[in-house]
Write an enzyme that holds these catalytic residues in place. Structure first.
Site, PDB file in Angstrom:
ATOM      1  CB  CYS A 165      -0.949  -0.015   1.190  1.00 29.40           C
ATOM      2  SG  CYS A 165      -1.923  -1.535   1.262  1.00 29.40           S
ATOM      3  CG  HIS A 305      -1.916   4.009   5.574  1.00 29.43           C
ATOM      4  ND1 HIS A 305      -1.836   3.868   4.204  1.00 29.43           N
ATOM      5  CD2 HIS A 305      -2.074   2.756   6.072  1.00 29.43           C
ATOM      6  CE1 HIS A 305      -1.933   2.582   3.889  1.00 29.43           C
ATOM      7  NE2 HIS A 305      -2.089   1.898   5.003  1.00 29.43           N
ATOM      8  CD  GLU A 316      -1.466   7.316   9.490  1.00 28.82           C
ATOM      9  OE1 GLU A 316      -1.040   8.080   8.594  1.00 28.82           O
ATOM     10  OE2 GLU A 316      -2.426   6.528   9.308  1.00 28.82           O
ATOM     11  CE  LYS A 337      -5.550   4.001   2.551  1.00 27.88           C
ATOM     12  NZ  LYS A 337      -4.636   5.140   2.820  1.00 27.88           N
ATOM     13  CG  HIS A 342      -6.421   0.542   1.653  1.00 34.98           C
ATOM     14  ND1 HIS A 342      -5.543   1.239   0.849  1.00 34.98           N
ATOM     15  CD2 HIS A 342      -5.651  -0.089   2.577  1.00 34.98           C
ATOM     16  CE1 HIS A 342      -4.311   1.041   1.259  1.00 34.98           C
ATOM     17  NE2 HIS A 342      -4.353   0.237   2.320  1.00 34.98           N
ATOM     18  CG  PHE A 403      -0.138  -6.190   4.268  1.00 32.36           C
ATOM     19  CD1 PHE A 403      -0.577  -5.463   5.355  1.00 32.36           C
ATOM     20  CD2 PHE A 403      -1.057  -7.005   3.608  1.00 32.36           C
ATOM     21  CE1 PHE A 403      -1.896  -5.535   5.786  1.00 32.36           C
ATOM     22  CE2 PHE A 403      -2.375  -7.084   4.021  1.00 32.36           C
ATOM     23  CZ  PHE A 403      -2.801  -6.349   5.107  1.00 32.36           C
TER      24      PHE A 403
END
Length: 417
Positions: A165, A305, A316, A337, A342, A403
């Site tokens: 991502c 994010h 975050e 998002k 996402h 990831f």
């Protein structure tokens, strides 16, 4: 020799909430959710039955039926958003040195739909390997920038960044660095993803990553809300034209913003979970600020994010608190998002576009779908909940985490001649 300045001269977007940059921006500032029940396949047996799909996109009309069949959706999306960005930038490649114009593109997965279809067809057969000759060139993640370069005759650096991502943030950073080092005049950069199919939804369901709020899809993406239960899958593409400043001025280009820097880091912690103390996220934001020659006190808005996962959102915020200190109360934070879902490898580019437009319009897109405060978050933090907010925006920072512990953060500034 000092670094060259890098500016943004064109934007293109294909998103679940708009098939052009103006449509996308209008939906963002009006808090439109792109989530709905999935239409592209039968979800009867799936735990999650909704996603943020691209709507009213006709690949046959855009590419012609013959050519569309040769391209995975993630490439179709890339070509579509890039066409808008090229037109927006007023580019006539016949008048430019195309050996100094490149394409760096991000995709976390690539041609998942193509891979799924071919393997299923093989499994249904008698064991004879009857694969489509376009199987491999449709599927591989690097084929999107290849097709973009072929379409426009661009012979500069050409490759794909794959960091889950964070992929398209990495593509922007690589493009930025090649230009500021004098290795190229311009890049078509961004990312695309198309994972809303049986394999994509089933795979993320298997790891309990997706929201299962099937009774109310439109409000399922709830970053920083107490009742968030996972991310909502999205698809689409975002294209940003990055250009050396003097090259842009020489051709009379309009300039949206100046890219100031980018940072990259690793969590070095877990295959899918972020570091519980947000160490990698804090490191990447600090790295981006240092690269840009800025401090946290210079930033007005952070497009986070913010995926709406129980473990990702708090880490975050811990990182932002570490980096910004008391400045966290001065800035706006929001997760777009909450509207787009996402977009995985395309998220960085699509969110960078939102950040650049926030600079240009003096408007912060909201974090929608906030219903219940999470008591673990400081109530004085401005998450821009539910409604866009006007403010003078001079510098924005946009985060992407993937990831594998991949982190990438980019910074843009309002352009000053």
């Amino acid at each position: 020799m000092g670094f060259k300045r890098v500016v943004v001269t064109g934007l293109g977007a294909l998103t679940p909430i708009g098939n052009s940059v103006p449509e996308y921006w209008n939906s963002l500032i009006n808090g439109v959710s792109g989530a709905a029940l999935i239409k592209s396949f039968d979800t009867t047996l799936f735990k999650t039955k909704f996603a943020c799909e691209v709507k009213n996109f006709d690949a046959d009309a855009f590419l012609g039926r013959k050519d569309a069949r040769k391209l995975d959706p993630f490439v179709q999306y890339a070509l579509y958003s890039t066409e808008e960005a090229v037109k927006d930038a007023g580019l006539d490649f016949s008048k430019l040195d195309t050996s100094r114009i490149g394409v760096i593109w991000g995709s976390g997965i690539g041609g998942l739909k193509t891979f799924l279809d071919e393997v299923v067809n093989f499994a249904k057969g008698d064991g004879t390997p009857r694969f489509n000759p376009f199987f491999i060139p449709k599927m591989i993640a690097d084929i999107a920038p290849g097709h973009i370069s072929i379409k426009y005759g661009l012979r500069g650096p050409n490759f794909t960044t794959v960091s889950a991502c964070a992929s398209s943030n990495n593509s922007l950073i690589d493009s930025f660095n090649y230009i500021r080092l004098g290795k190229a005049n311009m890049f078509i950069s961004g990312g695309s993803e198309a994972i809303i199919n049986e394999a994509g939804i089933g795979g993320f369901n298997a790891m309990h990553a997706l929201s299962v709020r099937n009774e109310d899809p439109a409000t399922a993406s709830r970053p920083f809300d107490l009742d968030r239960d996972g991310f909502v899958a999205g698809e689409g593409a975002g294209t940003i034209i990055l250009e050396e400043l003097e090259h842009a001025k020489a051709r009379g280009a309009k300039i949206y913003a100046e890219m100031m820097g980018g940072g990259m880091s690793a969590d070095a912690y877990h295959m899918t979970a972020p570091h519980p103390d947000g160490l990698g996220a804090a490191l990447v934001m600090k790295s981006a600020l240092e690269d840009a020659g800025l401090t946290a006190s210079d930033v007005d808005y952070v497009n986070v994010h913010g995926t709406s996962t129980p473990i990702g959102d708090p880490q975050e915020i811990k990182a932002i608190q570490d980096v910004f200190g008391d400045d966290i109360y001065r800035i706006n934070i929001s997760s777009t998002k909450s509207m787009t879902g996402h977009l995985l490898g395309a998220a960085g580019a699509v969110e960078a576009i939102a950040s650049i437009l926030a600079l240009n319009h003096g408007m912060i897109p909201p974090t929608i779908n906030h219903f219940t405060d999470d008591p673990t978050f400081d109530p004085k933090i401005n998450f821009t909940f539910n409604k866009a907010q006007k403010r003078d925006v001079n510098i924005v920072q946009s985060n992407g985490f993937g990831f594998g512990g991949h982190n990438a953060s980019v910074i843009f500034k309002k352009y000053e001649a």
